[in-house]
Design a protein around this motif. Structure first.
Motif, PDB file in Angstrom:
ATOM      1  N   PHE A  49       0.822  -1.207   0.000  1.00  0.00           N
ATOM      2  CA  PHE A  49       0.000   0.000   0.000  1.00  0.00           C
ATOM      3  C   PHE A  49       0.859   1.261   0.000  1.00  0.00           C
ATOM      4  CE2 PHE A  49      -2.756  -3.164   2.188  1.00  0.00           C
ATOM      5  CZ  PHE A  49      -3.749  -3.225   1.223  1.00  0.00           C
ATOM      6  N   GLY A  50       2.172   1.106  -0.156  1.00  0.00           N
ATOM      7  CA  GLY A  50       3.085   2.246  -0.106  1.00  0.00           C
ATOM      8  C   GLY A  50       2.876   3.215  -1.243  1.00  0.00           C
ATOM      9  N   ALA A  51       3.076   4.494  -0.947  1.00  0.00           N
ATOM     10  CA  ALA A  51       2.920   5.552  -1.941  1.00  0.00           C
ATOM     11  C   ALA A  51       3.799   6.727  -1.523  1.00  0.00           C
ATOM     12  CB  ALA A  51       1.456   5.977  -2.043  1.00  0.00           C
ATOM     13  N   VAL A  52       3.736   7.785  -2.292  1.00  0.00           N
ATOM     14  CA  VAL A  52       4.473   9.010  -2.004  1.00  0.00           C
ATOM     15  C   VAL A  52       3.518  10.177  -2.219  1.00  0.00           C
ATOM     16  CG1 VAL A  52       6.362  10.503  -2.788  1.00  0.00           C
ATOM     17  CG2 VAL A  52       6.686   8.023  -2.701  1.00  0.00           C
ATOM     18  N   TYR A  53       3.623  11.196  -1.360  1.00  0.00           N
ATOM     19  CA  TYR A  53       2.870  12.420  -1.587  1.00  0.00           C
ATOM     20  C   TYR A  53       3.828  13.604  -1.486  1.00  0.00           C
ATOM     21  CZ  TYR A  53       2.824  13.964   3.306  1.00  0.00           C
ATOM     22  OH  TYR A  53       3.182  14.418   4.547  1.00  0.00           O
ATOM     23  N   ARG A  54       3.442  14.711  -2.054  1.00  0.00           N
ATOM     24  CA  ARG A  54       4.259  15.921  -2.019  1.00  0.00           C
ATOM     25  C   ARG A  54       3.715  16.822  -0.921  1.00  0.00           C
ATOM     26  NH1 ARG A  54       6.195  17.194  -7.443  1.00  0.00           N
ATOM     27  NH2 ARG A  54       7.539  15.538  -6.736  1.00  0.00           N
ATOM     28  N   ASP A  55       4.582  17.171   0.037  1.00  0.00           N
ATOM     29  CA  ASP A  55       4.147  17.991   1.162  1.00  0.00           C
ATOM     30  C   ASP A  55       4.087  19.470   0.780  1.00  0.00           C
ATOM     31  OD1 ASP A  55       6.739  18.984   1.245  1.00  0.00           O
ATOM     32  OD2 ASP A  55       7.289  17.950   3.105  1.00  0.00           O
ATOM     33  N   ALA A  56       3.763  20.321   1.754  1.00  0.00           N
ATOM     34  CA  ALA A  56       3.597  21.750   1.509  1.00  0.00           C
ATOM     35  C   ALA A  56       4.894  22.403   1.035  1.00  0.00           C
ATOM     36  CB  ALA A  56       3.090  22.439   2.774  1.00  0.00           C
ATOM     37  N   LYS A  57       6.046  21.829   1.384  1.00  0.00           N
ATOM     38  CA  LYS A  57       7.347  22.366   0.946  1.00  0.00           C
ATOM     39  C   LYS A  57       7.753  21.849  -0.421  1.00  0.00           C
ATOM     40  CE  LYS A  57       9.024  21.567   5.390  1.00  0.00           C
ATOM     41  NZ  LYS A  57      10.140  21.094   6.209  1.00  0.00           N
ATOM     42  N   GLY A  58       6.912  20.987  -1.008  1.00  0.00           N
ATOM     43  CA  GLY A  58       7.231  20.427  -2.318  1.00  0.00           C
ATOM     44  C   GLY A  58       8.136  19.212  -2.261  1.00  0.00           C
ATOM     45  N   GLU A  59       8.329  18.660  -1.063  1.00  0.00           N
ATOM     46  CA  GLU A  59       9.183  17.483  -0.905  1.00  0.00           C
ATOM     47  C   GLU A  59       8.340  16.212  -0.915  1.00  0.00           C
ATOM     48  OE1 GLU A  59      11.333  18.093   2.722  1.00  0.00           O
ATOM     49  OE2 GLU A  59      12.323  19.898   1.977  1.00  0.00           O
TER      50      GLU A  59
END
Length: 121
Positions: A49-59
């Motif tokens: 179920f792993g994924a990646v999201y972009r946080d408010a800093k763009g990381e």
């Protein structure tokens, strides 16, 4: 690790969304998600179920894309009133189904009887 494409029409949510809905800290929801997935699926299947999201800093940050079942398990663990509402609604649905089956059963019973073969008088 990038999230895998979802099947068309599937429902999924992330711990970021769960944190927002439940007013919990994202790091706590991530911890709880990891624990839940290991308990439900074992340590080897949790990463599926792993994924990646972009946080408010763009990381890019790690997260999960959870199917509806796992989202419900996770968020109902945070709210006793929500858990109670889900349990109560399932009980209502079961009672409605039992009543519907019982209403249909007598009609089926008489229509479904066959006469024994052989000597008819």
């Amino acid at each position: 690790m990038r999230s895998r494409p979802r099947a068309r029409g599937s429902t999924a949510a992330s711990p970021v969304e769960a944190a927002s809905l439940t007013k919990k800290r994202h790091d706590h929801v991530m911890r709880d998600t990891r624990k839940m997935l290991v308990e439900l699926h074992g340590p080897d299947d949790a990463p599926k179920f792993g994924a990646v999201y972009r946080d408010a800093k763009g990381e890019d940050r790690p997260c999960y894309r959870l199917p509806k079942r796992e989202v419900m398990i996770l968020v109902t663990g945070y709210s006793i009133s929500l858990r109670a509402a889900v349990i109560d609604r399932l009980a209502e649905l079961e009672a409605e189904r039992a009543a519907a089956l019982q209403a249909v059963a007598p009609a089926r019973g008489s229509a479904g009887r066959r006469r024994p073969r052989g000597n008819h008088q």
